[in-house]
Design a protein around this motif. Sequence first.
Motif, mmCIF file in Angstrom:
data_model
loop_
_atom_site.group_PDB
_atom_site.id
_atom_site.type_symbol
_atom_site.label_atom_id
_atom_site.label_comp_id
_atom_site.label_asym_id
_atom_site.label_seq_id
_atom_site.Cartn_x
_atom_site.Cartn_y
_atom_site.Cartn_z
ATOM 1 N N LYS B 11 0.811 -1.001 -0.052
ATOM 2 C CA LYS B 11 -0.034 0.131 -0.175
ATOM 3 C C LYS B 11 0.999 1.188 0.026
ATOM 4 N N VAL B 12 0.302 2.109 -1.032
ATOM 5 C CA VAL B 12 1.534 3.485 -0.860
ATOM 6 C C VAL B 12 0.219 4.505 -0.561
ATOM 7 N N ALA B 13 0.709 5.032 0.360
ATOM 8 C CA ALA B 13 -0.222 6.462 0.746
ATOM 9 C C ALA B 13 0.415 7.587 0.737
ATOM 10 N N LYS B 14 -0.182 8.811 0.144
ATOM 11 C CA LYS B 14 0.239 9.846 0.561
ATOM 12 C C LYS B 14 0.008 10.524 1.936
ATOM 13 N N ARG B 15 1.062 11.176 2.437
ATOM 14 C CA ARG B 15 0.833 11.784 3.646
ATOM 15 C C ARG B 15 -0.257 12.435 4.154
ATOM 16 N N GLY B 16 -0.808 12.018 5.158
ATOM 17 C CA GLY B 16 -2.227 12.792 5.569
ATOM 18 C C GLY B 16 -3.166 11.798 5.013
ATOM 19 N N GLN B 17 -3.329 10.545 4.259
ATOM 20 C CA GLN B 17 -4.307 10.099 3.732
ATOM 21 C C GLN B 17 -4.651 8.774 5.030
ATOM 22 N N ASP B 18 -5.979 8.345 5.157
ATOM 23 C CA ASP B 18 -6.120 7.388 5.836
ATOM 24 C C ASP B 18 -5.998 6.138 5.247
ATOM 25 N N GLN B 83 1.789 9.200 8.535
ATOM 26 C CA GLN B 83 2.836 10.117 8.354
ATOM 27 C C GLN B 83 4.133 9.101 8.118
ATOM 28 N N GLN B 84 5.129 9.855 7.485
ATOM 29 C CA GLN B 84 6.323 8.871 6.944
ATOM 30 C C GLN B 84 6.862 7.863 7.951
ATOM 31 N N GLU B 85 6.618 8.373 9.247
ATOM 32 C CA GLU B 85 7.242 7.133 10.129
ATOM 33 C C GLU B 85 6.241 6.141 10.247
ATOM 34 N N ASP B 86 5.142 6.085 9.629
ATOM 35 C CA ASP B 86 4.348 5.047 9.846
ATOM 36 C C ASP B 86 4.740 3.911 8.762
ATOM 37 N N SER B 87 5.617 4.390 7.969
ATOM 38 C CA SER B 87 5.771 3.296 6.839
ATOM 39 C C SER B 87 6.680 2.083 7.586
ATOM 40 N N ALA B 88 5.999 0.950 7.060
ATOM 41 C CA ALA B 88 6.610 -0.266 7.933
ATOM 42 C C ALA B 88 5.775 -1.539 7.160
ATOM 43 N N GLY B 109 1.952 -10.214 5.883
ATOM 44 C CA GLY B 109 2.181 -8.613 6.030
ATOM 45 C C GLY B 109 1.738 -7.868 5.116
ATOM 46 N N THR B 110 1.515 -6.640 5.379
ATOM 47 C CA THR B 110 1.340 -5.462 4.309
ATOM 48 C C THR B 110 2.439 -4.520 4.479
ATOM 49 N N ARG B 111 2.796 -4.091 3.391
ATOM 50 C CA ARG B 111 4.115 -3.310 3.403
ATOM 51 C C ARG B 111 3.602 -1.849 3.085
ATOM 52 N N LEU B 112 3.716 -1.098 4.018
ATOM 53 C CA LEU B 112 2.954 0.392 3.950
ATOM 54 C C LEU B 112 3.996 1.266 3.841
ATOM 55 N N THR B 113 3.889 2.064 2.573
ATOM 56 C CA THR B 113 4.738 3.169 2.406
ATOM 57 C C THR B 113 4.022 4.444 2.044
ATOM 58 N N VAL B 114 4.521 5.468 3.137
ATOM 59 C CA VAL B 114 3.880 6.678 3.106
ATOM 60 C C VAL B 114 4.920 7.832 2.276
ATOM 61 N N VAL B 115 4.301 8.285 1.375
ATOM 62 C CA VAL B 115 5.037 9.185 0.325
ATOM 63 C C VAL B 115 4.698 10.684 0.815
#
Lengths: 111, 115
Positions: B11-18, B83-88, B109-115
Amino acid sequence: AQSVSQHNHHVILSEAASLELGCNYSYGGTVNLFWYVQYPGQHLQLLLKYFSGDPLVKGIKGFEAEFIKSKFSFNLRKPSVQWSDTAEYFCAVNRVIKFYFGSGTKLNVKP
Amino acid sequence: GAGVSQSPRYKVAKRGQDVALRCDPISGHVSLFWYQQALGQGPEFLTYFQNEAQLDKSGLPSDRFFAERPEGSVSTLKIQRTQQEDSAVYLCASSLVAGQDYGYTFGSGTRLTVV
């Protein structure tokens, strides 16, 4: 602070070499100890576990670990590694319900 | 199913996205756990359910993190205002019964990347 420490972050071995991965923990009292393996792209899988009794525990795929209470250690060993052992290895302590993991050791076995 | 299933895998999410991450435990498993694995680290405990009851949420890093398991089976981990620190990588594990004598099965697992 209470923790689980894995001393080697990255280990490179040739096939047939012997392996020993260190693990130390700092939790007091009764702990249950585990080693998990994570192959590339796969989920964590249990290698072996120690609850009580014989401190030398044998797991799957020829792995074994020795619990040394006086040293708070639970080192993982394998006499002769294979290329297929390339993976990341995690030591973990389970207290009551939660797992506390070390930061992992990446093992790269060269054919 | 045969194992613990998590979706999406990436999952790639933009910062601020739920975002909402789903975990399907092994059928009949009472206990369900969420762990967060940051890059280069081991998994860290987030929260624990026994059936639908959330018995421990002490590992949730902030009030932006919320987990639920309304019917005692599928669980969702929601992260608000990412937030970017949520990337994990977010790992789910289930167990037939809570307790160290029982086997825990982890999902991929789900790999979350916050950009």
